[in-house]
Design a protein around this motif. Structure first.
Motif, PDB file in Angstrom:
ATOM      1  N   TYR A 166       0.850  -1.176   0.000  1.00 44.01           N
ATOM      2  CA  TYR A 166       0.000   0.000   0.000  1.00 44.01           C
ATOM      3  C   TYR A 166       0.891   1.233   0.000  1.00 44.01           C
ATOM      4  N   THR A 209     -11.813  -2.259  -5.628  1.00 40.24           N
ATOM      5  CA  THR A 209     -12.513  -1.050  -5.175  1.00 40.24           C
ATOM      6  C   THR A 209     -11.545   0.118  -5.059  1.00 40.24           C
ATOM      7  N   GLU A 210     -10.375  -0.136  -4.486  1.00 37.51           N
ATOM      8  CA  GLU A 210      -9.358   0.917  -4.362  1.00 37.51           C
ATOM      9  C   GLU A 210      -8.864   1.371  -5.739  1.00 37.51           C
ATOM     10  N   THR A 270     -11.342  -8.093  -4.095  1.00 33.39           N
ATOM     11  CA  THR A 270     -12.487  -7.175  -4.088  1.00 33.39           C
ATOM     12  C   THR A 270     -12.070  -5.821  -3.523  1.00 33.39           C
ATOM     13  N   GLU A 271     -11.355  -5.830  -2.411  1.00 33.21           N
ATOM     14  CA  GLU A 271     -10.881  -4.590  -1.798  1.00 33.21           C
ATOM     15  C   GLU A 271      -9.926  -3.842  -2.732  1.00 33.21           C
ATOM     16  N   GLN A 272      -9.019  -4.574  -3.360  1.00 24.47           N
ATOM     17  CA  GLN A 272      -8.057  -3.962  -4.273  1.00 24.47           C
ATOM     18  C   GLN A 272      -8.756  -3.370  -5.504  1.00 24.47           C
ATOM     19  N   GLU A 297      -1.063  -9.085   7.123  1.00 29.53           N
ATOM     20  CA  GLU A 297      -2.272  -9.542   6.449  1.00 29.53           C
ATOM     21  C   GLU A 297      -2.060 -10.877   5.757  1.00 29.53           C
ATOM     22  N   ASN A 326      -6.797  -9.203  -0.981  1.00 27.56           N
ATOM     23  CA  ASN A 326      -8.252  -9.264  -1.086  1.00 27.56           C
ATOM     24  C   ASN A 326      -8.596  -8.572  -2.405  1.00 27.56           C
TER      25      ASN A 326
END
Length: 131
Positions: free
Chosen positions: A43, A101-102, A97-99, A85, A95
């Motif tokens: 990140y 979205t970001e 889905t999270e990536q 993580e 993840n």
């Protein structure tokens, strides 16, 4: 030096675009490596480094405008690895889905930043033409 033609706000927009591009690249790497065993997602941070750089420069100089400008120019996005993580049994921490979205959020932020840069340059162009 052409950097003095632009305001601190335009320099901030340039740094914001650097940050967003770095973030875009890091998220893309995370998604690509979603199936790689033991891969830890990365990140990007920028605001903390910029804030600390500006505070440090302002404290150490009498010429506040020049010090803020140099702090903005020195600030760079920082890539971190999320060591703790782990999403799966193979110790992959991505993840998707999270990536995703970001990635979408970052794309919108890049579009807004480009619009702001274009507006600043359009204003500068209008001032130069004298219209």
């Amino acid at each position: 030096m052409p950097g003095y033609l632009f305001s601190n706000s335009l320099l901030m927009l340039e740094r914001a675009m650097d940050y967003q591009w770095t973030k875009f690249s890091v998220i893309s790497d995370n998604i690509v490596n979603a199936e790689t065993p033991n891969y830890k997602p990365k990140y990007v941070t920028f605001e903390e480094a910029l804030s600390a750089s500006i505070r440090s420069s302002v404290r150490n100089t009498d010429r506040k405008g020049a010090s803020v400008r140099s702090a903005i120019l020195r600030s760079q996005p920082i890539v971190h690895v999320a060591e703790e993580e782990s999403m799966r049994m193979d110790d992959n921490g991505v993840n998707v889905t999270e990536q995703s979205t970001e990635l979408t959020r970052t794309t919108y932020q890049m579009n807004y930043t480009m619009d702001a840069i274009n507006n600043n340059l359009s204003l500068l162009r209008t001032l130069i033409r004298g219209q």
